[in-house]
Write an enzyme that holds these catalytic residues in place. Structure first.
Site, mmCIF file in Angstrom:
data_model
loop_
_atom_site.group_PDB
_atom_site.id
_atom_site.type_symbol
_atom_site.label_atom_id
_atom_site.label_comp_id
_atom_site.label_asym_id
_atom_site.label_seq_id
_atom_site.Cartn_x
_atom_site.Cartn_y
_atom_site.Cartn_z
ATOM 1 C CB SER A 33 -0.877 0.040 1.256
ATOM 2 O OG SER A 33 -1.868 -0.941 1.170
ATOM 3 C CG HIS A 64 -2.794 -1.858 -3.559
ATOM 4 N ND1 HIS A 64 -1.836 -2.833 -3.424
ATOM 5 C CD2 HIS A 64 -3.017 -1.405 -2.304
ATOM 6 C CE1 HIS A 64 -1.510 -2.975 -2.153
ATOM 7 N NE2 HIS A 64 -2.219 -2.119 -1.440
ATOM 8 C CG HIS A 86 -4.918 -6.997 -0.465
ATOM 9 N ND1 HIS A 86 -4.854 -6.024 -1.420
ATOM 10 C CD2 HIS A 86 -3.864 -6.781 0.372
ATOM 11 C CE1 HIS A 86 -3.808 -5.244 -1.191
ATOM 12 N NE2 HIS A 86 -3.196 -5.674 -0.112
ATOM 13 C CE1 TYR A 88 -8.390 -5.144 1.123
ATOM 14 C CE2 TYR A 88 -6.600 -6.103 2.394
ATOM 15 C CZ TYR A 88 -7.082 -5.125 1.541
ATOM 16 O OH TYR A 88 -6.253 -4.128 1.117
ATOM 17 C CD GLU A 89 -8.157 -6.198 -3.523
ATOM 18 O OE1 GLU A 89 -8.465 -5.523 -4.488
ATOM 19 O OE2 GLU A 89 -7.017 -6.702 -3.391
ATOM 20 C CB ALA A 116 1.165 -0.948 4.551
ATOM 21 C CG MET A 217 -5.000 -6.730 6.605
ATOM 22 S SD MET A 217 -6.279 -5.546 6.190
ATOM 23 C CE MET A 217 -6.515 -4.714 7.769
ATOM 24 C CB SER A 218 -0.718 -8.528 1.998
ATOM 25 O OG SER A 218 0.402 -7.835 2.499
ATOM 26 C CG ASN A 241 -1.107 1.297 11.573
ATOM 27 O OD1 ASN A 241 -0.784 0.859 10.473
ATOM 28 N ND2 ASN A 241 -1.797 0.577 12.445
ATOM 29 C CG HIS A 255 -6.410 2.455 3.151
ATOM 30 N ND1 HIS A 255 -5.476 1.436 3.222
ATOM 31 C CD2 HIS A 255 -6.415 2.863 1.859
ATOM 32 C CE1 HIS A 255 -4.954 1.240 2.019
ATOM 33 N NE2 HIS A 255 -5.507 2.086 1.171
HETATM 34 N N1 HPA Z 1 -3.435 -3.971 10.893
HETATM 35 C C1 HPA Z 1 -3.538 -4.768 9.825
HETATM 36 N N2 HPA Z 1 -3.040 -4.457 8.638
HETATM 37 C C2 HPA Z 1 -2.385 -3.293 8.514
HETATM 38 C C3 HPA Z 1 -2.235 -2.412 9.592
HETATM 39 C C4 HPA Z 1 -2.800 -2.772 10.848
HETATM 40 O O1 HPA Z 1 -2.700 -2.038 11.834
HETATM 41 N N3 HPA Z 1 -1.539 -1.347 9.139
HETATM 42 C C5 HPA Z 1 -1.264 -1.580 7.827
HETATM 43 N N4 HPA Z 1 -1.771 -2.768 7.444
#
Ligand code: HPA
Length: 282
Positions: A33, A64, A86, A88-89, A116, A217-218, A241, A255
């Protein structure tokens, strides 16, 4: 997914890519990301949107772009995935990992994966880079593993081992490259969750407890298919983060926050990846 279908889909996708860009690949580089700008450094690029490639899913996530940028970078023929696919998509994992199958077909030997991630290790700060030394695949442990189904025997064994999923030599090249570029490269365990919801504070405390340093998530799906097919893997997370382990610790993650931090991460990630490619023997 029947094996014959998967093989046909991978071959047809690779044939299409080859018809647009005939040279073989050395390296598949997957950009997480907000890191897509790294593809601008490819010389004489051929751009192929995923939407044009047979059997490929379309990338639907802001940050993306959803295309391959193929060309030469520091003496290697590199295919950059500007945007990944992903779970989740809603894409099935065979489709999330189809680009890795195509990379194998195109002759790639190495897969460099970036992502990320949220920082769980208390010493991590926003915009840090983390070399992935190992992973915990919670999605896989819950039954979603891209290798489920008939085994593709000519790619790899039924029960591939994952003791050293992340290549020690590539990791060393990344450490050297980071040192040379003056970039702090932290190290740790990446835990994969399905998303798209961010974690609750209780889930984050659980992930810390089981030994994870960063959550995302990847990546691990691609790692599994790459390792099964004998490709060498490097993984680097950009910490976008910091996990809030208690609800009152600050604003919730978003995001937008991830994309904002990626702007700071991108030049450092680029410096490390360039250093790795410079050191990598063709
Ligand atoms: N959690 C899950 N996936 C992420 C995060 C998070 O805090 N930050 C970036 N991708």
């Amino acid at each position: 997914m029947a094996l014959t279908n998967l093989q046909t889909y991978a071959q047809e996708a690779a044939q299409f890519v080859r018809s647009r860009s005939p040279s073989g690949w050395d390296v598949l580089l997957v950009l997480g990301s907000g890191l897509g700008a790294l593809a601008e450094h490819i010389e004489s690029p051929t751009v192929i949107p995923y939407a044009e490639i047979p059997h490929f899913a379309r990338s639907t996530v802001p940050g993306h772009s959803g295309r391959f940028v193929i060309g030469s970078l520091l003496g290697h023929c590199v295919a950059v995935m500007q945007g990944r696919l992903h779970f989740y998509e809603g894409h099935p994992l065979w489709q999330v990992t189809l680009p890795v199958r195509v990379a194998r077909d195109m002759g790639a030997r190495c897969v460099l994966l970036t992502n990320a991630a949220g920082g769980l290790n208390p010493s991590f700060r926003v915009a840090d880079l983390m070399l992935i030394t190992d992973h915990i695949n919670l999605v896989g442990m819950a039954g979603h593993n891209p290798l489920v189904g008939p085994n593709w025997d000519s790619h790899g064994p039924r029960f591939p081992e994952m003791t050293r999923a992340y290549d020690a030599e590539l990791a060393d090249l990344a450490r050297q490259a980071a040192r040379e570029a003056g970039v702090v490269l932290r190290e740790g365990v990446y835990v994969c969750v399905a998303g798209p919801s961010f974690e609750t504070p209780a889930e984050l405390r659980f992930l810390r407890l089981i030994g994870a340093d960063a959550v995302g998530m990847s990546t691990v799906h691609e790692v599994l298919v790459a390792r099964h097919a004998g490709l060498r893997v490097l993984g680097i997370s950009g910490i976008t983060n910091i996990a809030r382990l208690h609800a009152d610790e600050g604003p919730p993650p978003s995001h937008e926050e991830v994309l904002e931090a990626s702007r700071e991460i991108a030049p450092r990630m680029l410096a490390v990846l360039q250093g790795v490619l410079r050191r990598l023997k063709p």
